[in-house]
Design a protein around this motif. Sequence first.
Motif, mmCIF file in Angstrom:
data_model
loop_
_atom_site.group_PDB
_atom_site.id
_atom_site.type_symbol
_atom_site.label_atom_id
_atom_site.label_comp_id
_atom_site.label_asym_id
_atom_site.label_seq_id
_atom_site.Cartn_x
_atom_site.Cartn_y
_atom_site.Cartn_z
ATOM 1 N N THR A 19 0.827 -1.203 0.000
ATOM 2 C CA THR A 19 0.000 0.000 0.000
ATOM 3 C C THR A 19 0.866 1.259 0.000
ATOM 4 N N VAL A 20 1.878 1.273 0.863
ATOM 5 C CA VAL A 20 2.783 2.421 0.929
ATOM 6 C C VAL A 20 3.548 2.551 -0.387
ATOM 7 N N GLY A 21 3.947 1.416 -0.970
ATOM 8 C CA GLY A 21 4.672 1.437 -2.235
ATOM 9 C C GLY A 21 3.839 2.014 -3.358
ATOM 10 N N THR A 26 2.771 6.560 -7.049
ATOM 11 C CA THR A 26 1.793 7.410 -7.724
ATOM 12 C C THR A 26 1.824 8.857 -7.244
ATOM 13 N N SER A 27 2.785 9.213 -6.423
ATOM 14 C CA SER A 27 2.842 10.588 -5.918
ATOM 15 C C SER A 27 3.349 11.535 -7.015
ATOM 16 N N LYS A 28 3.094 12.819 -6.816
ATOM 17 C CA LYS A 28 3.525 13.829 -7.794
ATOM 18 C C LYS A 28 5.043 13.901 -7.897
ATOM 19 N N LYS A 32 7.238 13.235 -11.296
ATOM 20 C CA LYS A 32 8.233 14.166 -11.846
ATOM 21 C C LYS A 32 9.557 13.455 -12.086
ATOM 22 N N CYS A 33 9.919 12.588 -11.170
ATOM 23 C CA CYS A 33 11.161 11.823 -11.294
ATOM 24 C C CYS A 33 11.096 10.905 -12.508
ATOM 25 N N TYR A 34 9.958 10.236 -12.712
ATOM 26 C CA TYR A 34 9.802 9.350 -13.871
ATOM 27 C C TYR A 34 9.886 10.142 -15.174
ATOM 28 N N VAL A 35 9.225 11.292 -15.190
ATOM 29 C CA VAL A 35 9.239 12.125 -16.399
ATOM 30 C C VAL A 35 10.662 12.567 -16.721
ATOM 31 N N GLN A 36 11.411 12.990 -15.702
ATOM 32 C CA GLN A 36 12.794 13.411 -15.922
ATOM 33 C C GLN A 36 13.648 12.244 -16.424
#
Length: 84
Positions: A19-21, A26-28, A32-36
């Motif tokens: 759940t925490v994972g 899915t956090s913002k 942003k990290c994935y997009v970068q």
Amino acid sequence: MKKKTFNSLLVGAGFLAGTVGVKALTSKTARKCYVQGVAKGLQVKQGYQNIVEEAKAQVDDIVAEANYINLSESEKAEAAKDEQ
């Protein structure tokens, strides 16, 4: 600790970690990290493609020049043959 209690705690911890994972993934900030990361990957891909295209162009130039030299030599050989 009994085996059954240990297994129950292990399942509960796994559920909590999952759940925490999911929340963390899915956090913002994570997005942003994935997009970068993807953007940098695309930049590397583009740079690699530019290098490959440059190398292909140079190889094409070399092949064209080699063909020109071969044709010139064969024409010279034919002209020398005709003179004899």
